[in-house]
Design an enzyme around this catalytic site. Structure first.
Site, PDB file in Angstrom:
ATOM      1  N   SER A   1       3.875 -20.601  16.343  1.00  0.00           N
ATOM      2  CA  SER A   1       4.450 -19.449  15.621  1.00  0.00           C
ATOM      3  C   SER A   1       5.475 -18.646  16.472  1.00  0.00           C
ATOM      4  O   SER A   1       5.576 -19.119  17.507  1.00  0.00           O
ATOM      5  CB  SER A   1       3.278 -18.524  15.272  1.00  0.00           C
ATOM      6  OG  SER A   1       2.538 -17.962  16.494  1.00  0.00           O
TER       7      SER A   1
ATOM      8  N   LYS B   1      11.535 -18.296  12.714  1.00  0.00           N
ATOM      9  CA  LYS B   1      11.798 -18.681  11.148  1.00  0.00           C
ATOM     10  C   LYS B   1      12.598 -18.032  10.359  1.00  0.00           C
ATOM     11  O   LYS B   1      13.545 -18.210   9.814  1.00  0.00           O
ATOM     12  CB  LYS B   1      10.484 -18.975  10.626  1.00  0.00           C
ATOM     13  CG  LYS B   1      10.398 -20.464  10.129  1.00  0.00           C
ATOM     14  CD  LYS B   1       9.249 -20.869   9.366  1.00  0.00           C
ATOM     15  CE  LYS B   1       7.988 -20.413  10.117  1.00  0.00           C
ATOM     16  NZ  LYS B   1       7.219 -19.847   9.206  1.00  0.00           N
ATOM     17  N   GLY B   2      12.181 -16.429  10.677  1.00  0.00           N
ATOM     18  CA  GLY B   2      12.812 -15.413   9.603  1.00  0.00           C
ATOM     19  C   GLY B   2      14.256 -15.334   9.906  1.00  0.00           C
ATOM     20  O   GLY B   2      15.213 -15.410   9.029  1.00  0.00           O
TER      21      GLY B   2
ATOM     22  N   CYS C   1      10.013  10.016   9.917  1.00  0.00           N
ATOM     23  CA  CYS C   1       8.703  10.059   9.390  1.00  0.00           C
ATOM     24  C   CYS C   1       7.817  10.757  10.120  1.00  0.00           C
ATOM     25  O   CYS C   1       8.069  11.794  10.289  1.00  0.00           O
ATOM     26  CB  CYS C   1       8.566   8.483   9.127  1.00  0.00           C
ATOM     27  SG  CYS C   1       7.371   8.691   7.509  1.00  0.00           S
TER      28      CYS C   1
ATOM     29  N   ARG D   1       2.538   9.398   3.270  1.00  0.00           N
ATOM     30  CA  ARG D   1       1.613  10.407   2.577  1.00  0.00           C
ATOM     31  C   ARG D   1       1.868  11.715   2.552  1.00  0.00           C
ATOM     32  O   ARG D   1       1.714  12.524   1.652  1.00  0.00           O
ATOM     33  CB  ARG D   1       0.126  10.037   2.960  1.00  0.00           C
ATOM     34  CG  ARG D   1      -0.516   9.555   1.598  1.00  0.00           C
ATOM     35  CD  ARG D   1      -2.135   9.095   2.140  1.00  0.00           C
ATOM     36  NE  ARG D   1      -2.270   7.560   2.476  1.00  0.00           N
ATOM     37  CZ  ARG D   1      -2.327   6.680   1.571  1.00  0.00           C
ATOM     38  NH1 ARG D   1      -2.153   6.766   0.332  1.00  0.00           N
ATOM     39  NH2 ARG D   1      -2.396   5.475   1.841  1.00  0.00           N
TER      40      ARG D   1
ATOM     41  N   HIS E   1      12.822   6.416   6.189  1.00  0.00           N
ATOM     42  CA  HIS E   1      12.990   5.524   7.045  1.00  0.00           C
ATOM     43  C   HIS E   1      14.461   4.876   7.033  1.00  0.00           C
ATOM     44  O   HIS E   1      14.725   4.006   6.456  1.00  0.00           O
ATOM     45  CB  HIS E   1      12.008   4.236   7.084  1.00  0.00           C
ATOM     46  CG  HIS E   1      10.746   4.692   7.326  1.00  0.00           C
ATOM     47  ND1 HIS E   1      10.259   4.528   8.501  1.00  0.00           N
ATOM     48  CD2 HIS E   1       9.693   5.154   6.526  1.00  0.00           C
ATOM     49  CE1 HIS E   1       8.933   5.035   8.597  1.00  0.00           C
ATOM     50  NE2 HIS E   1       8.528   5.192   7.501  1.00  0.00           N
TER      51      HIS E   1
ATOM     52  N   GLU F   1      16.114   3.592   9.128  1.00  0.00           N
ATOM     53  CA  GLU F   1      16.195   2.172  10.033  1.00  0.00           C
ATOM     54  C   GLU F   1      16.216   0.789   8.948  1.00  0.00           C
ATOM     55  O   GLU F   1      16.889  -0.150   9.390  1.00  0.00           O
ATOM     56  CB  GLU F   1      15.367   2.031  11.097  1.00  0.00           C
ATOM     57  CG  GLU F   1      13.694   1.673  10.497  1.00  0.00           C
ATOM     58  CD  GLU F   1      13.118   2.817  10.138  1.00  0.00           C
ATOM     59  OE1 GLU F   1      13.640   4.072  10.124  1.00  0.00           O
ATOM     60  OE2 GLU F   1      11.902   2.867  10.186  1.00  0.00           O
TER      61      GLU F   1
HETATM   62  N1  GLN Z   1       1.312   9.240   8.931  1.00  0.00           N
HETATM   63  C1  GLN Z   1       2.310   9.855   8.233  1.00  0.00           C
HETATM   64  C2  GLN Z   1       2.482   9.926   6.744  1.00  0.00           C
HETATM   65  O1  GLN Z   1       1.432   9.262   6.224  1.00  0.00           O
HETATM   66  C3  GLN Z   1       3.739   9.122   8.642  1.00  0.00           C
HETATM   67  C4  GLN Z   1       4.148   7.879   7.953  1.00  0.00           C
HETATM   68  C5  GLN Z   1       5.099   7.211   8.848  1.00  0.00           C
HETATM   69  O2  GLN Z   1       5.569   7.765   9.674  1.00  0.00           O
HETATM   70  N2  GLN Z   1       5.640   6.024   8.075  1.00  0.00           N
HETATM   71  O3  GLN Z   1       2.690  11.002   6.195  1.00  0.00           O
END
Ligand code: GLN
Length: 543
Positions: free
Chosen positions: A13, A17-18, A381, A462, A507, A509
């Site tokens: 592995s 491959k990606g 995040c 969340r 995010h 990124e």
């Molecule tokens: N744990 C945090 C949340 O659920 C941040 C999640 C994350 O960084 N992707 O809100």
């Protein structure tokens, strides 16, 4: 009618491959072929969303909110292929769907079996991508040939060429040709065995891509061709790239892979236009600055845990003519050793996303250090949530400020669950996910970077900023640089009194490309370059 390429992997592995599949997609696109990319993963989880990054690397999120394998990140960075929920299927999803059909009575009277029911379901998810505006569907099969769990997938792709005709399918097998130091030579036997396994299943690969540390001689290629039953020009070398992964597509092009595919599938294709890509490598090879960025996370030791973040930093390095030394730092180590000891000397500090309490205080300490020392800071995040906690505790004087993810009854729950999340008990696929709009404050760094006031970014979390504290924060100099258009959710915070301090709830990124760095990563790296230059001027060294 769309043609199909199936990419399998053999011997071991982690052969890339990606990246190889993404490179194939990119080469075809550069020749004017319209491509769709797809990954089929043999594990039983419905998606990788519930897996630890230690197990599986980062979870890559698409616009439509699906939580997918990190290889889809390569596909998006290298190609224009539109990715959706249909771009990544797992054994779990396949079985879930077959079992739901069985419960609905769709197979009434029949025994439901791996062949044909599971294999039919697999074939149907491949067919789904082959619509009118696609010339080639590239389907990568996860895992290694020989694994028990990937067998139904291999059986399905074997049948696929019976269904659509062999002339419409191409099987590419990525394999390893290891160098044995003791023998002083490359060994072709593992490749022979791996192809042998494929042929037992009934798949004769059309093209072998051989990962290797050293150049494969003509003689060795002849041997591989003979034993594996492929023409010698279909034995393609893919030598390790020490300098950059962006060399991979160019080297495959040099070895004639794109031409071979175009010929074998009878595609209508132009000449490859690799100018952008050559320019990119040229810029990468000739940096004007050298800076260092600390990425303070919980999974710092795992190479793939922050894959897209490292990639996005590289993209921003290219656009700023800067070579970036990225230093992953375990946040728990900061708890033990102190931020000053581990972080002094960096030109920028980034705290990425994450879950769970381990290492949180180290992240908070790192952010405090960045804020107090005026080091460019980028929070993503969980990184933003920690920046809010830090600001609450150390600037607003809210002792005991925390996120309710880590302390249910925090005195000051500055990060908390929204009402709609409170009643959710299932963990899989239930976060705030996918692309959502935000409106920016025109006086913010964010607006300056994006050069617009309305954006769309991908989410996976969340918990949210607690609006009950907005005024208190604002009074102490935290700028709410971005919110949801209805102003209900805080998406970006900035510390106004700082050279560059931006933290985002989403995010970014996932939307950065080598040929188009994400605006915030570009802005962050630019700020780090400025800091570095000031440092050099102060010490009298010419930049
Ligand atoms: N744990 C945090 C949340 O659920 C941040 C999640 C994350 O960084 N992707 O809100």
């Amino acid at each position: 009618m769309a043609k199909h390429i199936f990419v399998t992997g053999g011997v071991v592995s982690s052969l890339g491959k990606g990246l190889t599949s993404a490179s194939i997609g990119m080469l075809l696109e550069q020749r004017g072929v319209r491509v769709r990319m797809q990954k089929l993963d043999p594990y039983i989880n419905v998606d990788p969303g519930t897996m630890s990054p230690y197990q599986h690397g980062e979870v890559y999120v698409l616009d439509d909110g699906s939580e997918t394998d990190l290889d889809l990140g390569h596909y998006e960075r290298f190609t224009e292929s539109k990715l959706t929920r249909d771009s990544n299927y797992t054994t779990g999803q396949i079985y879930q769907s077959v079992i739901q059909k069985e419960r609905r009575g769709e197979f009434l009277g029949k025994t439901v079996q791996v062949i044909p029911h599971i294999t039919d379901e697999i074939k149907s998810v491949v067919h789904k991508l082959a619509d009118d505006d696609v010339d080639v569907v590239i389907t990568e099969i996860g895992g290694t040939v020989g694994d028990i769990e990937s067998q139904p997938f291999l059986e399905a792709i074997r049948q696929f060429s019976l269904d659509v005709g062999k002339q419409n399918c191409l099987y590419i097998h990525l394999t390893l040709v290891p160098y044995l130091k003791a023998a002083g030579e490359l060994k072709t036997k593992p490749t022979q065995h791996s192809v042998g396994l494929l042929r037992q299943i009934g798949i004769q690969p059309d093209i072998l891509i051989c990962r290797t540390e050293r150049e494969i001689s003509y003689g060795d290629r002849e041997k591989i061709a003979l034993f594996c039953n492929v023409p010698i020009e279909a034995v393609i070398e893919e030598k390790d790239k020490d300098f950059s992964i962006y060399e991979v597509p160019l080297s495959l092009l040099d070895h004639g892979l794109d031409e071979l595919i175009v010929e074998q599938l009878g595609l209508r294709a132009g000449k490859p236009d690799m100018e952008n890509w050559h320019n990119l490598l040229q810029r990468l090879r000739n940096p004007e600055h050298e800076i260092s960025i600390a990425v303070v996370g919980k999974y710092a030791a795992h190479r793939d845990a922050y894959k897209s973040i490292y990639e996005a930093l590289d993209h921003a390095g290219i656009s700023n003519a800067a070579q970036i030394r990225i230093q992953p730092i375990q946040s728990e180590e900061i708890e033990r050793e102190g931020a000053a000891r581990l972080l002094s000397g960096f030109d920028g500090i980034l705290v990425p996303g994450g879950f769970g309490e381990r290492g949180i205080e180290g992240k908070v300490d790192a952010i405090r250090y960045a804020r107090e020392k005026g080091i460019p800071f980028f929070g993503i995040c969980l990184g933003m949530q920690c920046a809010v906690i830090e600001f609450a505790r150390n600037v607003c004087g809210l002792t005991g400020a925390h996120s309710t993810e880590f302390e249910k009854d925090a005195t000051h729950p500055v990060i908390c669950l929204l009402d709609e999340q409170r009643t959710i008990t299932d963990k899989g696929g239930t976060m705030r996910l996918g692309s959502q709009p935000a409106t920016l404050d025109p006086e913010s760094w964010a607006a300056e970077c994006y050069e617009t006031e309305s954006i769309q970014e991908r989410h996976r979390h969340r918990y949210e900023f607690n609006n009950a504290y907005r005024q208190q924060f604002a009074a102490h100099g935290l700028r709410f640089a971005g919110t949801s258009p209805d102003d209900a959710l805080v998406e970006i915070v900035e510390v106004a009194e700082h050279p560059w301090f931006v933290a985002v709830q989403y995010h970014p990124e996932f939307k950065s490309k080598p040929t188009g760095a994400h605006p915030l990563f570009r802005g962050f790296v630019a700020a780090a370059v400025r800091r570095h230059q000031v440092k050099l001027e102060r010490t009298g060294v010419q930049p």
